[in-house]
Design a protein around this motif. Structure first.
Motif, PDB file in Angstrom:
ATOM      1  N   TYR A  74       1.156   5.980  -5.923  1.00  0.00           N
ATOM      2  CA  TYR A  74       2.239   5.007  -5.948  1.00  0.00           C
ATOM      3  C   TYR A  74       2.709   4.533  -4.558  1.00  0.00           C
ATOM      4  O   TYR A  74       3.187   3.396  -4.235  1.00  0.00           O
ATOM      5  N   THR A  75       2.535   5.295  -3.539  1.00  0.00           N
ATOM      6  CA  THR A  75       2.801   4.872  -2.087  1.00  0.00           C
ATOM      7  C   THR A  75       1.985   3.668  -1.628  1.00  0.00           C
ATOM      8  O   THR A  75       2.443   2.670  -1.290  1.00  0.00           O
ATOM      9  N   SER A 107      -0.053   1.705  -3.568  1.00  0.00           N
ATOM     10  CA  SER A 107       0.155   0.369  -4.262  1.00  0.00           C
ATOM     11  C   SER A 107       1.513  -0.417  -3.858  1.00  0.00           C
ATOM     12  O   SER A 107       1.403  -1.527  -3.756  1.00  0.00           O
ATOM     13  N   SER A 108       2.712   0.391  -3.605  1.00  0.00           N
ATOM     14  CA  SER A 108       3.774  -0.304  -3.208  1.00  0.00           C
ATOM     15  C   SER A 108       3.626  -0.985  -1.722  1.00  0.00           C
ATOM     16  O   SER A 108       4.214  -1.828  -1.813  1.00  0.00           O
ATOM     17  N   GLY A 156       3.955  -4.856  -1.450  1.00  0.00           N
ATOM     18  CA  GLY A 156       4.672  -5.537  -0.554  1.00  0.00           C
ATOM     19  C   GLY A 156       4.067  -6.376   0.374  1.00  0.00           C
ATOM     20  O   GLY A 156       4.648  -7.485   0.758  1.00  0.00           O
ATOM     21  N   VAL A 211       7.910  -2.743  -6.684  1.00  0.00           N
ATOM     22  CA  VAL A 211       8.063  -1.628  -6.121  1.00  0.00           C
ATOM     23  C   VAL A 211       8.307  -0.725  -7.659  1.00  0.00           C
ATOM     24  O   VAL A 211       7.879   0.148  -8.009  1.00  0.00           O
ATOM     25  N   GLN A 246       5.324  -0.729  -9.607  1.00  0.00           N
ATOM     26  CA  GLN A 246       4.662   0.455  -9.439  1.00  0.00           C
ATOM     27  C   GLN A 246       5.127   1.651  -9.988  1.00  0.00           C
ATOM     28  O   GLN A 246       4.218   2.902 -10.431  1.00  0.00           O
ATOM     29  N   LEU A 247       6.526   1.858  -9.951  1.00  0.00           N
ATOM     30  CA  LEU A 247       7.034   2.902 -10.503  1.00  0.00           C
ATOM     31  C   LEU A 247       6.863   2.995 -12.243  1.00  0.00           C
ATOM     32  O   LEU A 247       6.679   4.198 -12.591  1.00  0.00           O
ATOM     33  N   SER A 279      10.727   6.919  -4.079  1.00  0.00           N
ATOM     34  CA  SER A 279      11.009   5.495  -4.245  1.00  0.00           C
ATOM     35  C   SER A 279      11.693   4.711  -3.285  1.00  0.00           C
ATOM     36  O   SER A 279      11.342   3.548  -3.098  1.00  0.00           O
ATOM     37  N   CYS A 325       9.144   3.880  -0.655  1.00  0.00           N
ATOM     38  CA  CYS A 325       8.309   3.178  -0.987  1.00  0.00           C
ATOM     39  C   CYS A 325       8.852   1.594  -0.888  1.00  0.00           C
ATOM     40  O   CYS A 325       8.345   0.672  -0.527  1.00  0.00           O
ATOM     41  N   ALA A 326      10.173   1.709  -1.445  1.00  0.00           N
ATOM     42  CA  ALA A 326      10.831   0.268  -1.293  1.00  0.00           C
ATOM     43  C   ALA A 326      11.162  -0.066   0.085  1.00  0.00           C
ATOM     44  O   ALA A 326      11.057  -1.327   0.465  1.00  0.00           O
ATOM     45  N   SER A 377       7.725  -1.302   1.597  1.00  0.00           N
ATOM     46  CA  SER A 377       7.458  -2.308   1.000  1.00  0.00           C
ATOM     47  C   SER A 377       8.162  -3.685   1.473  1.00  0.00           C
ATOM     48  O   SER A 377       7.500  -4.957   1.725  1.00  0.00           O
TER      49      SER A 377
END
Length: 307
Positions: A116-117, A119-120, A124, A150, A153-154, A190, A193-194, A197
């Motif tokens: 998840y991290t 891929s974000s 981005g 993001v 990906q979530l 999240s 990650c946002a 990104s």
């Protein structure tokens, strides 16, 4: 004979063309095209585009595997196959599973949360440079793109978490009230990650070559995040490693979110394996990167999409 002397009037200096144009635009209520809005206005614009953000994320996720025969099944198969490869290489060949109870749930949880991290970050990096046609054709807050990616990906993580629950139950980790801790941990991740990104979106828009460098940076970051091995075991088996190095490995964002999810879902992962003040770290990393990344991206809003 009297003479009539005409009064003399001083001729004011002619205003420059820029002054004339600016005054004319102000008089008719015109503003600079593509000018950066205030931060408050920008947040309002993003909120008004919230349906676009969610729809764009869902469309990207649906189209991701549209050409594959198995379709959306790959949303679960891809991280699962990665976990199998890591188990064989690190768990079996390199022996990192020794001394780590419930190694399969330990490993799979780490792989899914790390994916998840990473891929974000990757999404981005290409959020602006990979959507130049959309950026140049339409006027909208550009932060919509990295935020929607993001969110994509979530959504992908939710599919992975369904597979994770099955794996956990298969290896004796049954649902319990403690699993609820995964929700605030995931919210904090999240935010992180946002934020990262948004940072990478601005960097990637200015320097597209950074996308070629990111796989190497992410690989090093993964190996130092305890995805396939235990940081606690490293500290106990390598006495020559300075304590501050071990603490830095335990407190860096990716490791914090991975270990928080392991603590929530795996019975054998105890609180003493977490860094001190772990919830403060969890929330602090998320808020720091989200607020900092948002402002950093917004400050270059007017430059995105221009050659």
């Amino acid at each position: 004979m009297s003479q009539t002397i005409a009064p003399t009037h001083a001729t004011p200096p002619a205003p420059g063309p820029e002054t004339d144009l600016a005054a004319l635009a102000a008089r008719h209520g015109l503003s600079v095209s593509g000018a950066r809005p205030t931060l408050r206005q920008y947040i309002g614009q993003l909120w008004s585009r919230r349906h676009f953000i969610t729809t764009f994320a869902t469309a990207k996720l649906t189209a991701q595997y549209s050409q594959a025969k198995l379709g959306q099944i790959w949303q679960i198969m891809t991280p699962l196959l990665n976990a199998i490869v890591y188990f064989f290489i690190f768990g079996v060949l390199l022996g990192t599973k020794k001394g780590v109870p419930d190694y399969v749930p330990f490993l799979v949880t780490g792989v899914f949360i790390w994916t998840y991290t990473s891929s974000s970050v990757t999404a981005g990096t290409r959020a602006i440079s990979g959507n130049q046609g959309l950026v140049r054709a339409l006027h909208f807050p550009r932060a919509s793109l990295p935020l929607s990616l993001v969110l994509q990906q979530l959504q992908q993580l939710f599919f992975s978490m369904c597979a994770l629950v099955v794996i956990l139950v298969a290896f004796g980790q049954y649902p319990r009230f403690h699993w609820a801790l995964a929700i605030p941990a995931l919210i904090c991740q999240s935010l992180f990650c946002a934020g990262i990104s948004l940072i990478m979106a601005r960097l990637g828009a200015k320097t597209p070559d950074i996308a070629q460098l990111m796989p190497f940076i992410l690989r090093v970051w993964m190996y130092t995040s305890g995805v396939m091995w235990s940081v606690e075991k490293l500290a106990g088996s390598h006495e020559g490693i300075p304590s501050w190095v071990v603490m830095a490995l335990r407190c860096q964002p990716a490791a914090v979110y991975i270990d928080m999810m392991r603590y929530a879902l795996i019975d054998s992962f105890h609180a003493n394996q977490l860094p001190p003040h772990v919830w403060a770290l969890c929330l602090g990393w998320g808020l720091l990167f989200f607020a900092g990344g948002f402002v950093y991206f917004w400050r270059a809003e007017e430059s995105y999409g221009r050659g």
